[in-house]
Design an enzyme around this catalytic site. Sequence first.
Site, PDB file in Angstrom:
ATOM      1  N   ASN A  10       0.872  -1.175   0.000  1.00  0.00           N
ATOM      2  CA  ASN A  10       0.000   0.000   0.000  1.00  0.00           C
ATOM      3  C   ASN A  10       0.909   1.224   0.000  1.00  0.00           C
ATOM      4  O   ASN A  10       1.482   1.581   1.025  1.00  0.00           O
ATOM      5  CB  ASN A  10      -0.870  -0.052   1.260  1.00  0.00           C
ATOM      6  N   ARG A  91      -2.648  -2.164  -3.432  1.00  0.00           N
ATOM      7  CA  ARG A  91      -3.758  -1.212  -3.377  1.00  0.00           C
ATOM      8  C   ARG A  91      -3.537  -0.147  -4.448  1.00  0.00           C
ATOM      9  O   ARG A  91      -2.428   0.347  -4.638  1.00  0.00           O
ATOM     10  CB  ARG A  91      -3.812  -0.537  -2.011  1.00  0.00           C
ATOM     11  N   HIS A 179     -11.221   5.406  -1.182  1.00  0.00           N
ATOM     12  CA  HIS A 179     -11.382   4.697   0.104  1.00  0.00           C
ATOM     13  C   HIS A 179     -12.278   3.463  -0.024  1.00  0.00           C
ATOM     14  O   HIS A 179     -12.843   2.979   0.964  1.00  0.00           O
ATOM     15  CB  HIS A 179     -12.002   5.623   1.189  1.00  0.00           C
ATOM     16  N   ARG A 235      -6.788  19.036   1.367  1.00  0.00           N
ATOM     17  CA  ARG A 235      -7.532  19.162   0.098  1.00  0.00           C
ATOM     18  C   ARG A 235      -8.829  19.947   0.294  1.00  0.00           C
ATOM     19  O   ARG A 235      -9.459  19.835   1.340  1.00  0.00           O
ATOM     20  CB  ARG A 235      -7.881  17.775  -0.449  1.00  0.00           C
ATOM     21  N   GLU A 384      -8.346  -2.952   5.718  1.00  0.00           N
ATOM     22  CA  GLU A 384      -8.125  -2.891   4.272  1.00  0.00           C
ATOM     23  C   GLU A 384      -7.238  -4.019   3.758  1.00  0.00           C
ATOM     24  O   GLU A 384      -7.514  -4.615   2.714  1.00  0.00           O
ATOM     25  CB  GLU A 384      -7.524  -1.523   3.911  1.00  0.00           C
TER      26      GLU A 384
END
Length: 398
Positions: A10, A91, A179, A235, A384
């Site tokens: 990841n 990922r 996500h 962001r 995850e």
Amino acid sequence: MSSLPVLVLNSGSSSIKFSVYEAGNGERARLFEGAVDGIGTDLGKFWIKNAAGTKLVDQTPALPNRSVAFKLVADALHSGEFPAPVAIGHRMVCGGPTVQENQRITSELIDEMERYTAFAPLHTPIACYIMREALRLFPGVPNFVCLDSYFHRTMPEVVRHMPIPDEYSAMGVRRYGAHGISYESIVYQLQPEVPEKLIVAHLGNGSSISAILQGQCLDTSMGLTPTGGIISGTRTGDIDPGVLLFILREIAKTAQSASEAADKLETVVSKKSGLLGVSQLSNDMRDLREAIQAGNAHARLAVDKFTWTIARWIGSFVAELNGLDMLVFTGGIGENDMASRAEICAGLDALGIVLDAERNNVRGPAMISAKNSRVAVRVIPPLEDLIIVNHVVRLMGE
Ligand code: AMP
């Protein structure tokens, strides 16, 4: 009984996280996890710890570039001290319009996904680089891509489509969401009793929220890129397009070229805005909470903007789902910042969302709604890597 160590990779803009799972015989046990952090600095961090949390590697190497960083991981996994992986799962935020399914990685597939770097500009370059390196440094080991956008592929056309001229839609410009692996892991953990109408708020350095109907994504806040949706650490989230044009025109006054101006605009909206931009202090919720305690009005405004935006999204998702059975908080802020959870839910009692102040006073998994809350409110950490391992095992069997 066969051993099936699966490596999960990841990668972020300055770090590579990894874990090794034993996935043989239907098992899913994490054997090791680790990270190389601080890529691009003289004093990086490289660590590996076992399932009991004991650090087996703890170094502070110079990490001038991603090549040095990934070689540290590959060398450690080839050293014989750790089980050599028989498969690798990567990922990936978004593979573009042509790569929507999780699948085995070939160099042609990486080329194809790389064509859409602009759709996840902070994530795709390093992810594609690591995929190529993994094919080279682990010859013969099958590699698989697991996309965040995979979970959002069920969004209806009216949700995915952008209100822009068709020529840009034809280039793949639409909402992909992000996500997705975290959302998938929440649905997985709620099985077998997944609530029919579910909202999951993944609140971390990057934040997003999804409306999930009967276990499938109906809508999500992020758009073409992870910069859209709710305000994140650095962001903007969704913003009036006129603001972008205003800033672009300001930047263009001194930029040498159109591409320099575009890069500078990207830096403004992806790295200098959000909680950091409003607070003028930090993108980290812990710093902001401390500053609020000390009376910092900018930090207060940044966090208010964050919680207000999320409450608005929850309201619109309740309308879209035509009701709500459960709200789940996840991600670093969702799991740990009880004040954010309380502030988000404070004005939502008309939607049947009522928190229990005492139950909410926890970090980690919990049911935090009050007894009289029509909607169950839970905190569930994402899993995850486990989801990536599940996909890898499924794809190996195909
Ligand atoms: P993530 O991207 O999921 O790792 O989440 C990172 C965010 O979680 C940062 O804004 C952190 O400040 C926040 N976070 C982590 N631990 C805590 C905590 N104990 N209290 C408040 N915020 C936290």
